[in-house]
Design a protein around this motif. Structure first.
Motif, short mmCIF file in Angstrom:
data_model
loop_
_atom_site.label_atom_id
_atom_site.label_comp_id
_atom_site.label_asym_id
_atom_site.label_seq_id
_atom_site.Cartn_x
_atom_site.Cartn_y
_atom_site.Cartn_z
N LEU A 147 46.62 30.62 42.11
CA LEU A 147 45.55 30.88 41.16
C LEU A 147 44.90 32.24 41.40
O LEU A 147 44.46 32.91 40.45
CB LEU A 147 44.50 29.77 41.20
N LYS A 148 44.83 32.67 42.65
CA LYS A 148 44.32 34.03 42.95
C LYS A 148 45.24 35.08 42.33
O LYS A 148 44.78 36.08 41.78
CB LYS A 148 44.21 34.24 44.46
N GLU A 181 44.52 35.19 38.65
CA GLU A 181 43.28 35.93 38.40
C GLU A 181 43.50 37.43 38.48
O GLU A 181 42.99 38.20 37.66
CB GLU A 181 42.19 35.50 39.38
N GLU A 182 44.29 37.86 39.45
CA GLU A 182 44.61 39.28 39.62
C GLU A 182 45.39 39.81 38.41
O GLU A 182 45.10 40.89 37.89
CB GLU A 182 45.42 39.49 40.90
N LEU A 197 45.29 38.60 35.42
CA LEU A 197 44.36 38.61 34.29
C LEU A 197 43.48 39.85 34.33
O LEU A 197 43.28 40.54 33.31
CB LEU A 197 43.49 37.34 34.30
N ARG A 198 42.97 40.20 35.51
CA ARG A 198 42.15 41.40 35.65
C ARG A 198 42.95 42.66 35.31
O ARG A 198 42.43 43.58 34.68
CB ARG A 198 41.59 41.53 37.07
#
Length: 65
Positions: free
Chosen positions: A54-55, A58-59, A61-62
């Motif tokens: 999930l990290k 998130e990366e 997505l950023r």
């Protein structure tokens, strides 16, 4: 006196799957932003492994903005 920790349910880390399963040219799902390898691993890794995935999501997505 009972020990409440023995009755605790393990935390569930929910899949980011949104039902749009298509990998792009970088082998990343356009729906959940997991790589093909991460999607395959999801059912086998523990909660810490899922949080690591999930990290990565998130990366991605950023970095997509």
């Amino acid at each position: 006196m009972s020990d409440s920790s023995s009755n605790a349910k393990p935390e569930i880390v929910l899949s980011p799957c949104v039902g749009v399963c298509a990998l792009d040219e970088d082998d990343v799902c356009i729906g959940c932003l997991r790589s093909g390898q991460e999607i395959t691993q999801w059912g086998y890794v523990d909660n810490d492994g899922k949080r690591d995935i999930l990290k990565n999501v998130e990366e991605r997505l950023r970095n997509s903005n």
